[in-house]
Design a protein around this motif. Structure first.
Motif, mmCIF file in Angstrom:
data_model
loop_
_atom_site.group_PDB
_atom_site.id
_atom_site.type_symbol
_atom_site.label_atom_id
_atom_site.label_comp_id
_atom_site.label_asym_id
_atom_site.label_seq_id
_atom_site.Cartn_x
_atom_site.Cartn_y
_atom_site.Cartn_z
ATOM 1 N N SER A 149 0.810 -1.219 0.000
ATOM 2 C CA SER A 149 0.000 0.000 0.000
ATOM 3 C C SER A 149 0.847 1.273 0.000
ATOM 4 C CB SER A 149 -0.953 0.000 1.197
ATOM 5 O OG SER A 149 -0.222 -0.130 2.406
ATOM 6 N N ASP A 150 2.167 1.141 0.133
ATOM 7 C CA ASP A 150 3.051 2.315 0.039
ATOM 8 C C ASP A 150 3.813 2.327 -1.284
ATOM 9 O OD1 ASP A 150 4.688 0.129 0.537
ATOM 10 O OD2 ASP A 150 5.964 1.173 1.990
ATOM 11 N N ALA A 151 3.363 1.513 -2.253
ATOM 12 C CA ALA A 151 4.057 1.413 -3.540
ATOM 13 C C ALA A 151 3.737 2.599 -4.437
ATOM 14 C CB ALA A 151 3.672 0.115 -4.240
ATOM 15 N N ASN A 152 4.778 3.176 -5.037
ATOM 16 C CA ASN A 152 4.638 4.267 -5.994
ATOM 17 C C ASN A 152 5.624 4.035 -7.132
ATOM 18 O OD1 ASN A 152 2.788 6.299 -4.527
ATOM 19 N ND2 ASN A 152 4.327 5.779 -2.983
ATOM 20 N N GLY A 153 5.185 4.314 -8.363
ATOM 21 C CA GLY A 153 6.048 4.106 -9.509
ATOM 22 C C GLY A 153 5.268 4.214 -10.800
ATOM 23 N N THR A 154 5.699 3.468 -11.819
ATOM 24 C CA THR A 154 5.047 3.517 -13.122
ATOM 25 C C THR A 154 4.678 2.108 -13.583
ATOM 26 O OG1 THR A 154 7.172 3.397 -14.298
ATOM 27 C CG2 THR A 154 6.275 5.601 -13.823
ATOM 28 N N PHE A 155 3.696 2.054 -14.460
ATOM 29 C CA PHE A 155 3.217 0.796 -15.020
ATOM 30 C C PHE A 155 2.841 1.033 -16.473
ATOM 31 C CE2 PHE A 155 -0.603 -1.474 -16.375
ATOM 32 C CZ PHE A 155 -0.187 -2.794 -16.280
ATOM 33 N N ALA A 156 3.141 0.075 -17.337
ATOM 34 C CA ALA A 156 2.721 0.147 -18.735
ATOM 35 C C ALA A 156 2.387 -1.254 -19.208
ATOM 36 C CB ALA A 156 3.820 0.753 -19.598
ATOM 37 N N ALA A 157 1.471 -1.349 -20.179
ATOM 38 C CA ALA A 157 1.069 -2.659 -20.691
ATOM 39 C C ALA A 157 0.626 -2.544 -22.138
ATOM 40 C CB ALA A 157 -0.060 -3.242 -19.848
ATOM 41 N N ILE A 158 0.780 -3.647 -22.863
ATOM 42 C CA ILE A 158 0.241 -3.806 -24.206
ATOM 43 C C ILE A 158 -0.490 -5.135 -24.231
ATOM 44 C CG2 ILE A 158 0.743 -4.010 -26.666
ATOM 45 C CD1 ILE A 158 3.459 -2.665 -26.105
ATOM 46 N N VAL A 159 -1.737 -5.137 -24.691
ATOM 47 C CA VAL A 159 -2.497 -6.374 -24.850
ATOM 48 C C VAL A 159 -2.799 -6.541 -26.337
ATOM 49 C CG1 VAL A 159 -4.584 -7.642 -24.226
ATOM 50 C CG2 VAL A 159 -3.522 -6.112 -22.560
ATOM 51 N N SER A 160 -2.539 -7.733 -26.863
ATOM 52 C CA SER A 160 -2.832 -8.008 -28.269
ATOM 53 C C SER A 160 -4.031 -8.937 -28.375
ATOM 54 C CB SER A 160 -1.619 -8.635 -28.958
ATOM 55 O OG SER A 160 -1.268 -9.862 -28.340
ATOM 56 N N PHE A 161 -4.743 -8.830 -29.498
ATOM 57 C CA PHE A 161 -5.954 -9.618 -29.726
ATOM 58 C C PHE A 161 -5.875 -10.342 -31.061
ATOM 59 C CE2 PHE A 161 -7.010 -6.322 -26.729
ATOM 60 C CZ PHE A 161 -7.810 -6.979 -25.800
ATOM 61 N N SER A 162 -6.676 -11.405 -31.199
ATOM 62 C CA SER A 162 -6.594 -12.269 -32.376
ATOM 63 C C SER A 162 -7.010 -11.571 -33.669
ATOM 64 C CB SER A 162 -7.454 -13.522 -32.170
ATOM 65 O OG SER A 162 -8.814 -13.168 -31.939
ATOM 66 N N ASP A 163 -7.706 -10.438 -33.566
ATOM 67 C CA ASP A 163 -8.078 -9.713 -34.791
ATOM 68 C C ASP A 163 -6.997 -8.722 -35.217
ATOM 69 O OD1 ASP A 163 -8.320 -7.778 -32.864
ATOM 70 O OD2 ASP A 163 -10.427 -7.314 -33.272
ATOM 71 N N GLY A 164 -5.833 -8.778 -34.559
ATOM 72 C CA GLY A 164 -4.708 -7.925 -34.928
ATOM 73 C C GLY A 164 -4.635 -6.615 -34.175
ATOM 74 N N GLN A 165 -5.630 -6.294 -33.377
ATOM 75 C CA GLN A 165 -5.607 -5.028 -32.650
ATOM 76 C C GLN A 165 -4.693 -5.116 -31.428
ATOM 77 O OE1 GLN A 165 -9.336 -2.625 -32.513
ATOM 78 N NE2 GLN A 165 -10.292 -4.604 -32.945
ATOM 79 N N LEU A 166 -4.074 -3.986 -31.100
ATOM 80 C CA LEU A 166 -3.245 -3.851 -29.905
ATOM 81 C C LEU A 166 -3.854 -2.778 -29.022
ATOM 82 C CD1 LEU A 166 0.364 -3.760 -31.423
ATOM 83 C CD2 LEU A 166 -0.762 -5.698 -30.325
ATOM 84 N N TYR A 167 -3.765 -2.963 -27.723
ATOM 85 C CA TYR A 167 -4.235 -1.948 -26.799
ATOM 86 C C TYR A 167 -3.096 -1.620 -25.853
ATOM 87 C CZ TYR A 167 -7.889 0.839 -24.793
ATOM 88 O OH TYR A 167 -8.657 1.905 -24.407
ATOM 89 N N GLN A 168 -2.657 -0.372 -25.835
ATOM 90 C CA GLN A 168 -1.519 0.039 -25.023
ATOM 91 C C GLN A 168 -1.902 1.204 -24.131
ATOM 92 O OE1 GLN A 168 2.055 0.863 -27.245
ATOM 93 N NE2 GLN A 168 3.194 1.526 -25.448
ATOM 94 N N TRP A 169 -1.419 1.171 -22.896
ATOM 95 C CA TRP A 169 -1.656 2.295 -21.998
ATOM 96 C C TRP A 169 -0.605 2.303 -20.901
ATOM 97 C CZ3 TRP A 169 -3.687 -2.377 -21.133
ATOM 98 C CH2 TRP A 169 -3.846 -2.819 -19.818
ATOM 99 N N SER A 170 -0.538 3.425 -20.184
ATOM 100 C CA SER A 170 0.385 3.530 -19.054
ATOM 101 C C SER A 170 -0.346 4.168 -17.887
ATOM 102 C CB SER A 170 1.621 4.350 -19.437
ATOM 103 O OG SER A 170 1.240 5.660 -19.815
ATOM 104 N N GLN A 171 0.103 3.864 -16.710
ATOM 105 C CA GLN A 171 -0.521 4.350 -15.486
ATOM 106 C C GLN A 171 0.576 4.721 -14.496
ATOM 107 O OE1 GLN A 171 -4.396 2.872 -16.662
ATOM 108 N NE2 GLN A 171 -4.118 3.778 -14.698
ATOM 109 N N LEU A 172 0.225 5.497 -13.516
ATOM 110 C CA LEU A 172 1.065 5.655 -12.338
ATOM 111 C C LEU A 172 0.621 4.625 -11.314
ATOM 112 C CD1 LEU A 172 1.237 9.530 -11.823
ATOM 113 C CD2 LEU A 172 3.028 8.019 -12.679
ATOM 114 N N VAL A 173 1.552 4.160 -10.508
ATOM 115 C CA VAL A 173 1.219 3.373 -9.326
ATOM 116 C C VAL A 173 1.276 4.352 -8.165
ATOM 117 C CG1 VAL A 173 1.836 1.431 -7.851
ATOM 118 C CG2 VAL A 173 2.287 1.319 -10.324
ATOM 119 N N SER A 174 0.166 4.539 -7.482
ATOM 120 C CA SER A 174 0.098 5.493 -6.378
ATOM 121 C C SER A 174 -0.529 4.813 -5.170
ATOM 122 C CB SER A 174 -0.736 6.711 -6.792
ATOM 123 O OG SER A 174 -0.845 7.630 -5.730
ATOM 124 N N ASP A 175 0.248 4.670 -4.109
ATOM 125 C CA ASP A 175 -0.207 3.979 -2.903
ATOM 126 C C ASP A 175 -0.762 2.593 -3.241
ATOM 127 O OD1 ASP A 175 0.531 6.161 -1.329
ATOM 128 O OD2 ASP A 175 -1.416 7.122 -1.595
#
Length: 199
Positions: A149-175
């Motif tokens: 619960s005291d974790a702070n930092g950054t997070f990013a992810a990419i999810v791919s799908f069978s129809d060829g689409q990619l979904y990418q985003w980034s977040q902060l990790v806050s508490d």
């Protein structure tokens, strides 16, 4: 008064940050059923809206706090034990893949996101995983990231799908919670004002 939950903000932000209009989506949501004191569980949900998810790339870098991984060899989904008293804690461990699916593989580190070799330490996570089934058309929980619960930092992810689409985003990790970056929050606020004005 408008109140936006972490999950809703993450979902809306994901839509804003996606490079193109897309039928697929992915987003984090805080798991309120987690019972481990001092630990925040964040589920990553992928929804191909008819298309199967085929892979996920994750990178997390913490400045403070730690990534929770409860016991030796418990970093994979072990859903068979989740309902067993004393083992249900594994549900909120940090893992990647669909629980009970049995067809996921780990390919290595998060290269697309600047990560090095496959690794998970107390403050970093770099992983690429893939899925070979065609039945997880979503929404489905494809990963769980639990932080102190005291974790702070950054997070990013990419999810791919069978129809060829990619979904990418980034977040902060806050508490310990995956939360939008400040610039994206400003965009989200502007969008909300526009919706209010139209209503």
């Amino acid at each position: 008064m408008i109140r936006i939950t972490h999950a809703a903000a993450g979902l809306l932000l994901s839509g804003l940050m996606c490079a193109s209009a897309s039928a697929v989506t992915a987003y984090p949501q805080t798991d309120g059923t987690n019972t481990i004191p001092g630990i925040v569980a964040n589920s990553i949900i992928a929804d191909g809206q008819g298309a199967d998810w085929t892979g996920i790339v994750i990178r997390a870098d913490l400045w403070t706090g730690s990534i929770y991984n409860g016991a030796p060899d418990s970093n994979l989904p072990q859903s068979a034990f989740w309902g067993v008293p004393g083992f249900n804690i594994l549900e909120w461990d940090t893992w990647v893949g669909v629980p009970g699916d049995g067809t996921n593989g780990i390919a290595g580190g998060a290269g697309d996101l600047g990560g090095g070799p496959l690794s998970m330490t107390g403050q970093t996570l770099s992983v690429t995983a893939f899925n070979t089934t065609t039945t997880d058309t979503g929404p489905v929980r494809v990963a769980n990231l639990s932080f102190s619960s005291d974790a702070n930092g950054t997070f990013a992810a990419i999810v791919s799908f069978s129809d060829g689409q990619l979904y990418q985003w980034s977040q902060l990790v806050s508490d310990g919670v995956l939360w939008p970056e400040p610039g994206a929050l400003a965009l989200l606020g502007i969008g909300s004002l526009g919706l209010l004005k139209r209503g």
